[in-house]
Write an enzyme that holds these catalytic residues in place. Sequence first.
Site, PDB file in Angstrom:
ATOM      1  N   ASN A 108       1.111  -1.344   0.150  1.00 19.32           N
ATOM      2  CA  ASN A 108      -0.479  -0.168   0.153  1.00 19.32           C
ATOM      3  C   ASN A 108       0.412   1.251   0.054  1.00 19.32           C
ATOM      4  O   ASN A 108       2.045   0.755   0.356  1.00 19.32           O
ATOM      5  CB  ASN A 108      -0.726  -0.100   1.214  1.00 19.32           C
ATOM      6  CG  ASN A 108      -1.876   0.924   1.410  1.00 19.32           C
ATOM      7  OD1 ASN A 108      -2.264   1.314  -0.058  1.00 19.32           O
ATOM      8  ND2 ASN A 108      -2.203   2.060   2.526  1.00 19.32           N
ATOM      9  N   HIS A 110       0.770   5.949   1.346  1.00 14.06           N
ATOM     10  CA  HIS A 110       0.074   6.262   2.269  1.00 14.06           C
ATOM     11  C   HIS A 110       0.793   7.491   2.352  1.00 14.06           C
ATOM     12  O   HIS A 110       1.666   7.427   2.724  1.00 14.06           O
ATOM     13  CB  HIS A 110       0.071   5.461   3.552  1.00 14.06           C
ATOM     14  CG  HIS A 110      -0.928   6.281   4.247  1.00 14.06           C
ATOM     15  ND1 HIS A 110      -2.041   6.217   4.591  1.00 14.06           N
ATOM     16  CD2 HIS A 110      -0.970   7.064   5.553  1.00 14.06           C
ATOM     17  CE1 HIS A 110      -2.817   7.318   5.765  1.00 14.06           C
ATOM     18  NE2 HIS A 110      -1.330   7.520   6.296  1.00 14.06           N
ATOM     19  N   SER A 137       5.107   7.131   2.675  1.00 10.45           N
ATOM     20  CA  SER A 137       5.080   5.548   3.041  1.00 10.45           C
ATOM     21  C   SER A 137       4.542   4.215   2.417  1.00 10.45           C
ATOM     22  O   SER A 137       3.569   4.519   1.719  1.00 10.45           O
ATOM     23  CB  SER A 137       5.202   5.644   4.028  1.00 10.45           C
ATOM     24  OG  SER A 137       5.245   5.836   4.821  1.00 10.45           O
ATOM     25  N   ASP A 146      -2.925   0.566   8.330  1.00  8.85           N
ATOM     26  CA  ASP A 146      -1.326   1.540   7.463  1.00  8.85           C
ATOM     27  C   ASP A 146      -0.517   1.227   8.549  1.00  8.85           C
ATOM     28  O   ASP A 146       0.633   2.282   9.327  1.00  8.85           O
ATOM     29  CB  ASP A 146      -1.745   2.651   7.875  1.00  8.85           C
ATOM     30  CG  ASP A 146      -2.821   3.346   6.820  1.00  8.85           C
ATOM     31  OD1 ASP A 146      -3.481   2.896   5.702  1.00  8.85           O
ATOM     32  OD2 ASP A 146      -3.493   4.558   7.461  1.00  8.85           O
TER      33      ASP A 146
END
Length: 193
Positions: A108, A110, A137, A146
């Site tokens: 992912n 973020h 990040s 997260d």
Amino acid sequence: MAPLRLGILGSGRGSNFLAISKHIQEADLNAEIAIVLSDKPSVMLEKAHELGLKNEFVDPKRFASRERFDEALVSRLLAAKVDLVVLAGYMRIVSDIFINAFPRHILNIHPSLLPLFKGLHPQQQALDAGVKESGCSVHWVTSELDSGPIVLQKSVPVLPDDTEQSLSARILVEEHTLYSQAISLIAKEMESR
Ligand code: GRF
């Protein structure tokens, strides 16, 4: 080495997806986009269609639960033989069914310097906290939002007159390079295993 097969999941405008696609086209990234999935009839899917990529809107309303919906996504990703799942602006929390189907193979991005400012509106959270730098990040996805191990980060300055929009735009420019760098790094690691 064979290009890494990516499965991309998003919910919206798809600028990170487009940046990854561009890096692949420019041979900066040894990967191919095997499938693009969205939980919304999004701009991202329109762009995927224009690029001739396999894509599908999977409507969560058609499924009785989050788990059944995630199973449907997993089956599509497995059928497309993806090596790595890339969340790019995907606005749903993935269930353990999804995470366990691709252990340590879901990334992912973020828009904050994690572990700071998890969750929604991280750029506004950074402004509210008065920090002088923020950033983005790329991290592995785990069952805690997260919070998975960080792969790469890039910082950007927070300027005195920044708004959520101006800071988001400055961070987004860096996201568009950082995500491909992280995928490239992982491709090399996977190759050397
Ligand atoms: C990006 O800021 C990303 O960091 C966050 O959601 C946004 C998605 O933008 N997770 P896009 O759909 O890639 O343009």
